[in-house]
Design a protein around this motif. Structure first.
Motif, PDB file in Angstrom:
ATOM      1  N   VAL A  58       0.835  -1.192   0.000  1.00 38.63           N
ATOM      2  CA  VAL A  58       0.000   0.000   0.000  1.00 38.63           C
ATOM      3  C   VAL A  58       0.875   1.250   0.000  1.00 38.63           C
ATOM      4  O   VAL A  58       1.936   1.280   0.641  1.00 38.63           O
ATOM      5  CB  VAL A  58      -0.957   0.010   1.220  1.00 38.63           C
ATOM      6  N   SER A  59       0.441   2.255  -0.734  1.00 45.49           N
ATOM      7  CA  SER A  59       1.159   3.524  -0.749  1.00 45.49           C
ATOM      8  C   SER A  59       0.179   4.640  -1.054  1.00 45.49           C
ATOM      9  O   SER A  59      -0.944   4.374  -1.514  1.00 45.49           O
ATOM     10  CB  SER A  59       2.280   3.503  -1.798  1.00 45.49           C
ATOM     11  N   LYS A  60       0.572   5.875  -0.781  1.00 45.83           N
ATOM     12  CA  LYS A  60      -0.288   6.991  -1.148  1.00 45.83           C
ATOM     13  C   LYS A  60       0.544   8.159  -1.602  1.00 45.83           C
ATOM     14  O   LYS A  60       1.669   8.371  -1.143  1.00 45.83           O
ATOM     15  CB  LYS A  60      -1.247   7.373  -0.022  1.00 45.83           C
ATOM     16  N   ASP A  61      -0.025   8.879  -2.525  1.00 38.70           N
ATOM     17  CA  ASP A  61       0.596  10.085  -3.069  1.00 38.70           C
ATOM     18  C   ASP A  61      -0.223  11.259  -2.542  1.00 38.70           C
ATOM     19  O   ASP A  61      -1.318  11.512  -3.030  1.00 38.70           O
ATOM     20  CB  ASP A  61       0.578  10.013  -4.596  1.00 38.70           C
ATOM     21  N   ASN A  62       0.320  11.939  -1.537  1.00 37.26           N
ATOM     22  CA  ASN A  62      -0.443  13.034  -0.917  1.00 37.26           C
ATOM     23  C   ASN A  62      -0.692  14.179  -1.891  1.00 37.26           C
ATOM     24  O   ASN A  62      -1.756  14.803  -1.867  1.00 37.26           O
ATOM     25  CB  ASN A  62       0.294  13.556   0.315  1.00 37.26           C
ATOM     26  N   ALA A  63       0.270  14.459  -2.743  1.00 36.69           N
ATOM     27  CA  ALA A  63       0.114  15.578  -3.675  1.00 36.69           C
ATOM     28  C   ALA A  63      -0.984  15.305  -4.693  1.00 36.69           C
ATOM     29  O   ALA A  63      -1.798  16.176  -4.999  1.00 36.69           O
ATOM     30  CB  ALA A  63       1.444  15.842  -4.385  1.00 36.69           C
ATOM     31  N   GLN A  64      -1.008  14.072  -5.224  1.00 33.31           N
ATOM     32  CA  GLN A  64      -2.025  13.705  -6.205  1.00 33.31           C
ATOM     33  C   GLN A  64      -3.315  13.224  -5.552  1.00 33.31           C
ATOM     34  O   GLN A  64      -4.324  13.050  -6.229  1.00 33.31           O
ATOM     35  CB  GLN A  64      -1.484  12.602  -7.126  1.00 33.31           C
ATOM     36  N   LYS A  65      -3.284  13.013  -4.247  1.00 30.78           N
ATOM     37  CA  LYS A  65      -4.442  12.531  -3.484  1.00 30.78           C
ATOM     38  C   LYS A  65      -4.914  11.186  -4.025  1.00 30.78           C
ATOM     39  O   LYS A  65      -6.103  10.999  -4.335  1.00 30.78           O
ATOM     40  CB  LYS A  65      -5.577  13.554  -3.495  1.00 30.78           C
ATOM     41  N   ILE A  66      -3.983  10.273  -4.152  1.00 37.30           N
ATOM     42  CA  ILE A  66      -4.317   8.943  -4.642  1.00 37.30           C
ATOM     43  C   ILE A  66      -3.735   7.895  -3.689  1.00 37.30           C
ATOM     44  O   ILE A  66      -2.589   7.982  -3.281  1.00 37.30           O
ATOM     45  CB  ILE A  66      -3.771   8.697  -6.055  1.00 37.30           C
ATOM     46  N   LEU A  67      -4.553   6.920  -3.362  1.00 35.56           N
ATOM     47  CA  LEU A  67      -4.142   5.761  -2.580  1.00 35.56           C
ATOM     48  C   LEU A  67      -3.998   4.588  -3.545  1.00 35.56           C
ATOM     49  O   LEU A  67      -4.846   4.410  -4.429  1.00 35.56           O
ATOM     50  CB  LEU A  67      -5.189   5.442  -1.516  1.00 35.56           C
ATOM     51  N   TYR A  68      -2.943   3.809  -3.363  1.00 32.23           N
ATOM     52  CA  TYR A  68      -2.699   2.660  -4.230  1.00 32.23           C
ATOM     53  C   TYR A  68      -2.660   1.366  -3.415  1.00 32.23           C
ATOM     54  O   TYR A  68      -2.329   1.359  -2.242  1.00 32.23           O
ATOM     55  CB  TYR A  68      -1.358   2.805  -4.955  1.00 32.23           C
ATOM     56  N   LEU A  69      -2.972   0.280  -4.094  1.00 31.48           N
ATOM     57  CA  LEU A  69      -2.754  -1.045  -3.535  1.00 31.48           C
ATOM     58  C   LEU A  69      -2.210  -1.920  -4.657  1.00 31.48           C
ATOM     59  O   LEU A  69      -2.948  -2.269  -5.577  1.00 31.48           O
ATOM     60  CB  LEU A  69      -4.030  -1.650  -2.955  1.00 31.48           C
ATOM     61  N   GLN A  70      -0.943  -2.243  -4.573  1.00 31.67           N
ATOM     62  CA  GLN A  70      -0.325  -3.159  -5.523  1.00 31.67           C
ATOM     63  C   GLN A  70      -0.512  -4.578  -4.992  1.00 31.67           C
ATOM     64  O   GLN A  70      -0.078  -4.887  -3.882  1.00 31.67           O
ATOM     65  CB  GLN A  70       1.167  -2.850  -5.673  1.00 31.67           C
ATOM     66  N   MET A  71      -1.166  -5.399  -5.767  1.00 30.98           N
ATOM     67  CA  MET A  71      -1.451  -6.772  -5.346  1.00 30.98           C
ATOM     68  C   MET A  71      -0.748  -7.741  -6.284  1.00 30.98           C
ATOM     69  O   MET A  71      -0.992  -7.726  -7.494  1.00 30.98           O
ATOM     70  CB  MET A  71      -2.964  -7.028  -5.362  1.00 30.98           C
ATOM     71  N   ASN A  72       0.112  -8.551  -5.718  1.00 37.09           N
ATOM     72  CA  ASN A  72       0.872  -9.531  -6.489  1.00 37.09           C
ATOM     73  C   ASN A  72       0.532 -10.943  -6.040  1.00 37.09           C
ATOM     74  O   ASN A  72       0.008 -11.150  -4.942  1.00 37.09           O
ATOM     75  CB  ASN A  72       2.371  -9.276  -6.308  1.00 37.09           C
ATOM     76  N   ASN A  73       0.848 -11.911  -6.880  1.00 34.66           N
ATOM     77  CA  ASN A  73       0.600 -13.319  -6.557  1.00 34.66           C
ATOM     78  C   ASN A  73      -0.827 -13.521  -6.047  1.00 34.66           C
ATOM     79  O   ASN A  73      -1.050 -14.134  -4.994  1.00 34.66           O
ATOM     80  CB  ASN A  73       1.611 -13.807  -5.522  1.00 34.66           C
ATOM     81  N   LEU A  74      -1.771 -13.022  -6.794  1.00 33.51           N
ATOM     82  CA  LEU A  74      -3.172 -13.095  -6.378  1.00 33.51           C
ATOM     83  C   LEU A  74      -3.662 -14.537  -6.361  1.00 33.51           C
ATOM     84  O   LEU A  74      -3.245 -15.374  -7.182  1.00 33.51           O
ATOM     85  CB  LEU A  74      -4.037 -12.247  -7.298  1.00 33.51           C
ATOM     86  N   LYS A  75      -4.558 -14.805  -5.424  1.00 40.56           N
ATOM     87  CA  LYS A  75      -5.132 -16.132  -5.245  1.00 40.56           C
ATOM     88  C   LYS A  75      -6.643 -16.043  -5.436  1.00 40.56           C
ATOM     89  O   LYS A  75      -7.231 -14.968  -5.236  1.00 40.56           O
ATOM     90  CB  LYS A  75      -4.840 -16.648  -3.841  1.00 40.56           C
TER      91      LYS A  75
END
Length: 128
Positions: free
Chosen positions: A69-86
């Motif tokens: 999980v990460s967020k870009d405060n300037a762009q006001k975007i929250l991310y969730l990178q999901m790998n090896n999905l089940k």
């Protein structure tokens, strides 16, 4: 008004990856903590990831190092990178925010799901 709009969901095969995004408006991310929750049909909603800043994060036990999980405060975007999905990761994924989140409060908010605002969700489907 605060608005959270998720995107990036879709259908992938087991082992694949997706990156979810949550565009926030009507708030300042600098003092907020943000979260990803998910809910599958017939199951309770559960915490996926929470973040206060990029050095303060928490994850559900089932993540096992697969998600980031990460967020870009300037762009006001929250991310969730999901790998090896089940296949068991299949669910509706929701973005949520707690506007005033001092200290380690993001940890308790993650556990209690006591966020102020929620998005409409984005569907993730993982096939075997």
């Amino acid at each position: 008004a605060v608005q959270l709009v998720e995107s990036g969901g879709g259908s992938v095969q087991s082992g694949g990856s997706l990156r979810l995004s949550c565009a926030a408006s009507g708030l300042t991310l600098g003092t907020a903590c943000m979260f990803w929750f998910r809910q599958a049909p017939g199951r309770e909603r559960e915490g996926v990831a929470g973040i206060k800043n990029n050095e303060s994060t928490t994850y559900g036990e089932f993540v096992e190092g697969r998600f980031f999980v990460s967020k870009d405060n300037a762009q006001k975007i929250l991310y969730l990178q999901m790998n090896n999905l089940k296949p068991e990761d299949s669910a509706m994924y929701y973005c949520a925010v707690k506007l005033w989140c001092p200290g380690d409060e993001y940890v308790s908010v993650f556990r209690t799901q006591a966020a102020n605002y929620w998005g409409q969700g984005t569907q993730v489907t993982v096939s075997s």
